[in-house]
Design an enzyme around this catalytic site. Structure first.
Site, PDB file in Angstrom:
ATOM      1  NE  ARG A   1      -3.301  -3.690  -1.509  1.00 36.91           N
ATOM      2  CZ  ARG A   1      -2.665  -4.547  -0.592  1.00 36.91           C
ATOM      3  NH1 ARG A   1      -1.460  -4.543  -0.829  1.00 36.91           N
ATOM      4  NH2 ARG A   1      -3.397  -5.054   0.240  1.00 36.91           N
TER       5      ARG A   1
ATOM      6  CE  LYS B   1      -5.930  -1.490   5.374  1.00 40.97           C
ATOM      7  NZ  LYS B   1      -7.364  -1.688   4.593  1.00 40.97           N
TER       8      LYS B   1
ATOM      9  CE1 TYR C   1      -6.892  -7.345  -6.884  1.00 46.11           C
ATOM     10  CE2 TYR C   1      -6.604  -8.433  -4.889  1.00 46.11           C
ATOM     11  CZ  TYR C   1      -6.722  -7.434  -5.568  1.00 46.11           C
ATOM     12  OH  TYR C   1      -6.597  -6.237  -5.039  1.00 46.11           O
TER      13      TYR C   1
ATOM     14  NE  ARG D   1      -3.566  -2.448   2.842  1.00 44.75           N
ATOM     15  CZ  ARG D   1      -3.201  -3.522   3.251  1.00 44.75           C
ATOM     16  NH1 ARG D   1      -2.034  -3.663   3.708  1.00 44.75           N
ATOM     17  NH2 ARG D   1      -4.174  -4.583   3.465  1.00 44.75           N
TER      18      ARG D   1
ATOM     19  CG  HIS E   1      -5.958  -8.987   1.246  1.00 47.09           C
ATOM     20  ND1 HIS E   1      -6.059  -9.467  -0.104  1.00 47.09           N
ATOM     21  CD2 HIS E   1      -5.767  -7.525   1.192  1.00 47.09           C
ATOM     22  CE1 HIS E   1      -6.229  -8.346  -0.852  1.00 47.09           C
ATOM     23  NE2 HIS E   1      -6.187  -7.176  -0.095  1.00 47.09           N
TER      24      HIS E   1
ATOM     25  CG  HIS F   1      -5.738   0.595  -3.609  1.00 48.01           C
ATOM     26  ND1 HIS F   1      -4.838   0.118  -2.619  1.00 48.01           N
ATOM     27  CD2 HIS F   1      -6.570  -0.071  -4.038  1.00 48.01           C
ATOM     28  CE1 HIS F   1      -5.598  -0.673  -1.966  1.00 48.01           C
ATOM     29  NE2 HIS F   1      -6.820  -1.060  -2.701  1.00 48.01           N
TER      30      HIS F   1
END
Length: 304
Positions: A253, A180, A285, A156, A276, A250
């Site tokens: 990404r 995150k 995806y 990110r 994730h 993004h």
């Protein structure tokens, strides 16, 4: 009591849940919006809300044309807030326990083709080769390294801006990334990205200042590079490629994940590289890859 309650919850998000600054800002804004709604409609304070009132709050957003993703996040913010307030005995009941989020249609921006990514990177490298020396060359090599790393690793933009020099393990050709929830993961780098990083780090001192600290990427004034600068850079790089979609970091990404799966990478590996927490997030995806495969089949097969 209400401002104090929200301040305590904000502290809980930052410290106990270790939420990202973006999540904290969004969730606190969502609860302020709910508090304003309750006050505006004469429904009382946050402590007075019930399930019906919360549903009316979401319905009002829907009627005003709010995106489903926004409504989903606000519903999640309300559930997290009331669950915390009830568990810590700050409120006597949890009115959001039965609050459901609107279903979100998972969509992606247009996907960058492999050749388009290569053209953008080649154009950046050619531009850097034309700059001979000094801070201008350092900035050009930095820009190449940024786009190479974003596309190679799928990290990110906030993760990229947060990288330190020590984040690179050149021997293993990997980056240690803090994502995150302050979780650290390791992502691989290809040879072009590693080469671009080495070239940039070799001239970093030409832009670095006392304010740089250990930042891997620094701006023209020496401080840690800003996310807005990186976004402008990516948009500008892709604008040079004919027919390429207008994407930001993004988008790179998304492209990295799609190209990995199309190249045969397994879903679990892509999930780990992207950081994730849920495999379901990564599975979108596979849908993109299947759609592109279907389009190619329809176009090329004589009996499609």
């Amino acid at each position: 009591m209400q401002p104090e309650l929200l301040a305590q919850w904000e502290h809980h998000l930052r410290v106990a849940r270790n939420a990202s600054p973006h999540t904290v800002r969004a969730y606190v804004g969502d609860l302020n919006d709910l508090a304003d709604y309750l006050d505006r409609t004469g429904s009382g304070s946050l402590a007075d809300a019930d399930l019906r009132t919360l549903r009316r709050w979401l319905a009002g957003m829907h009627a005003a044309g709010a995106e489903r993703a926004t409504m989903q996040r606000r519903a999640a913010a309300a559930r997290v807030f009331y669950a915390w307030a009830c568990e810590t005995a700050r409120l006597p009941h949890d009115p959001a326990a039965g609050l459901r989020s609107p279903r979100v249609d998972r969509t992606l921006p247009p996907t960058l083709e492999v050749d388009q990514a290569r053209q953008a990177l080649d154009a950046l490298s050619a531009q850097a080769a034309e700059v001979n020396e000094g801070p201008a060359r350092a900035a050009a090599l930095r820009d190449v390294a940024i786009v190479e790393v974003l596309y190679a690793s799928g990290i990110r933009v906030g993760e990229l801006c947060g990288l330190d020099i020590g984040s690179l393990d050149a021997d293993r050709q990997v980056l240690r990334v803090r994502g995150k929830g302050d979780k650290e993961r390791t992502v691989p780098l290809g040879s072009p990205a590693l080469r671009a990083l080495r070239q940039w780090l070799g001239v970093r001192d030409l832009l670095a200042a006392e304010s740089s600290g250990a930042a891997m990427f620094v701006g023209d004034r020496g401080g840690r590079i800003d996310q807005r600068v990186v976004r402008r850079l990516v948009h500008k790089a892709l604008a040079r490629v004919p027919d390429a979609p207008d994407l930001g970091p993004h988008g790179l990404r998304h492209a990295m994940a799609t190209h990995l799966l199309e190249g045969g990478a397994d879903l679990r590996s892509v999930q780990e590289m992207l950081g994730h927490s849920s495999l379901a997030t990564t599975q979108i995806y596979t849908h993109v890859s299947n759609e592109r495969l279907r389009a190619a089949y329809t176009q090329a097969h004589p009996r499609a």
